[in-house]
Design a protein around this motif. Structure first.
Motif, PDB file in Angstrom:
ATOM      1  N   THR A  37       7.067   6.305  -1.686  1.00  0.00           N
ATOM      2  CA  THR A  37       7.686   5.233  -2.460  1.00  0.00           C
ATOM      3  C   THR A  37       8.991   5.784  -3.025  1.00  0.00           C
ATOM      4  O   THR A  37       9.026   6.907  -3.540  1.00  0.00           O
ATOM      5  CB  THR A  37       6.781   4.760  -3.612  1.00  0.00           C
ATOM      6  N   VAL A  38      10.062   5.007  -2.888  1.00  0.00           N
ATOM      7  CA  VAL A  38      11.378   5.445  -3.353  1.00  0.00           C
ATOM      8  C   VAL A  38      11.940   4.395  -4.301  1.00  0.00           C
ATOM      9  O   VAL A  38      11.944   3.201  -3.993  1.00  0.00           O
ATOM     10  CB  VAL A  38      12.354   5.649  -2.183  1.00  0.00           C
ATOM     11  N   TRP A  39      12.400   4.858  -5.461  1.00  0.00           N
ATOM     12  CA  TRP A  39      13.072   4.008  -6.437  1.00  0.00           C
ATOM     13  C   TRP A  39      14.521   4.463  -6.569  1.00  0.00           C
ATOM     14  O   TRP A  39      14.800   5.656  -6.599  1.00  0.00           O
ATOM     15  CB  TRP A  39      12.418   4.120  -7.814  1.00  0.00           C
ATOM     16  N   PHE A  40      15.445   3.522  -6.667  1.00  0.00           N
ATOM     17  CA  PHE A  40      16.847   3.858  -6.899  1.00  0.00           C
ATOM     18  C   PHE A  40      17.421   2.838  -7.871  1.00  0.00           C
ATOM     19  O   PHE A  40      17.447   1.639  -7.578  1.00  0.00           O
ATOM     20  CB  PHE A  40      17.640   3.856  -5.598  1.00  0.00           C
ATOM     21  N   ILE A  83      11.906  -2.438 -12.329  1.00  0.00           N
ATOM     22  CA  ILE A  83      11.096  -2.028 -11.170  1.00  0.00           C
ATOM     23  C   ILE A  83      11.806  -0.992 -10.316  1.00  0.00           C
ATOM     24  O   ILE A  83      11.199  -0.393  -9.435  1.00  0.00           O
ATOM     25  CB  ILE A  83      10.681  -3.227 -10.292  1.00  0.00           C
ATOM     26  N   PHE A  84      13.091  -0.752 -10.575  1.00  0.00           N
ATOM     27  CA  PHE A  84      13.866   0.174  -9.748  1.00  0.00           C
ATOM     28  C   PHE A  84      13.888   1.595 -10.313  1.00  0.00           C
ATOM     29  O   PHE A  84      14.558   2.471  -9.768  1.00  0.00           O
ATOM     30  CB  PHE A  84      15.287  -0.348  -9.576  1.00  0.00           C
ATOM     31  N   SER A  85      13.184   1.820 -11.405  1.00  0.00           N
ATOM     32  CA  SER A  85      13.067   3.158 -11.986  1.00  0.00           C
ATOM     33  C   SER A  85      11.643   3.673 -11.810  1.00  0.00           C
ATOM     34  O   SER A  85      10.685   2.892 -11.808  1.00  0.00           O
ATOM     35  CB  SER A  85      13.421   3.132 -13.479  1.00  0.00           C
ATOM     36  N   PHE A  86      11.495   4.974 -11.697  1.00  0.00           N
ATOM     37  CA  PHE A  86      10.187   5.597 -11.513  1.00  0.00           C
ATOM     38  C   PHE A  86       9.300   5.362 -12.738  1.00  0.00           C
ATOM     39  O   PHE A  86       9.658   5.759 -13.850  1.00  0.00           O
ATOM     40  CB  PHE A  86      10.363   7.095 -11.273  1.00  0.00           C
ATOM     41  N   PRO A  87       8.126   4.737 -12.548  1.00  0.00           N
ATOM     42  CA  PRO A  87       7.213   4.502 -13.681  1.00  0.00           C
ATOM     43  C   PRO A  87       6.363   5.737 -13.944  1.00  0.00           C
ATOM     44  O   PRO A  87       5.219   5.836 -13.512  1.00  0.00           O
ATOM     45  CB  PRO A  87       6.370   3.323 -13.180  1.00  0.00           C
TER      46      PRO A  87
END
Length: 218
Positions: free
Chosen positions: A85-88, A201-205
């Motif tokens: 899973t990748v967040w940007f 939702i685009f940042s690592f939780p």
């Protein structure tokens, strides 16, 4: 092999996640097609895609198929496949690999952003790519489609990118990425729709992954 898959997915994500080419254009011109995609993408609040992929290299004896999803908004995205899973969030990138329980943090810049930010790629494609109209073909859904090719002007890991756009919807149906190391990745769009995702939702939780090992590569 898993990391080559990640790279191919990034390339696919940037190019295929633009929502149309103007099916009613009188002349099929690759440059005009990409200009239209840029204009339309800017009008959307976000986009959500479900896809299937096959990554293959006969030379290296590699063949891998998987499904995934991508949600994008401006230059932000979150990508999910069985392997990662990748967040940007537009500045920082987090890549979580569940197989090893590790999160890599990076701050991509320069040419790296071209494969993460569709607006940068579409803005600079005339400078960085030779774009050509290939012709017409039939999509997996038995729909007539346009085919467009992008060839990097400078020698790069990517040798060629081919896009298939269905005429009746003006939406991308397939993308083929050919790498110089003989890796060939074929992506099929299962669903593509407008979305209005919240920015968080685009940042690592981090609270959802309390046992993950954080590796900061910035």
């Amino acid at each position: 092999m898993k990391y080559m898959s990640c790279y191919a997915v990034f390339v696919w994500m940037v190019l295929i996640a633009v929502p149309g080419v103007g099916a009613h254009a009188q002349k099929a011109d690759a440059g005009a097609i990409l200009e239209k995609t840029s204009q339309i993408y800017r009008q959307w609040d976000g986009i959500s895609i479900k896809f299937t992929a096959n990554i293959r290299s006969d030379k290296n004896g590699i063949s891998e198929s998987f499904e995934g999803t991508i949600v994008m908004k401006d230059d932000k995205f979150v990508l999910k496949t069985p392997d990662m899973t990748v967040w940007f969030d537009g500045t920082t990138q987090w890549t979580y690999v569940p197989r090893i329980g590790e999160v890599n943090i990076a701050a991509p810049s320069g040419s790296d952003l071209q494969f993460l930010n569709p607006m940068i790629l579409l803005r600079d494609y005339r400078k960085d790519f030779i774009v050509s109209y290939i012709g017409e073909s039939t999509s997996a859904n038995a729909k007539m489609a346009y085919d467009v090719a992008l060839i990097p002007k400078k020698k790069d890991d990517v040798e060629k990118i081919e896009m298939q756009i269905e005429k009746n919807t003006s939406l991308p149906a397939k993308l083929v990425v050919t790498m110089r190391n003989s890796m060939r990745s074929v992506f099929h769009v299962k669903e593509l729709e407008k979305a209005a995702p919240p920015d968080d939702i685009f940042s690592f939780p981090e609270s959802e992954y309390p046992e993950a090992e954080i590796v900061d590569l910035r």
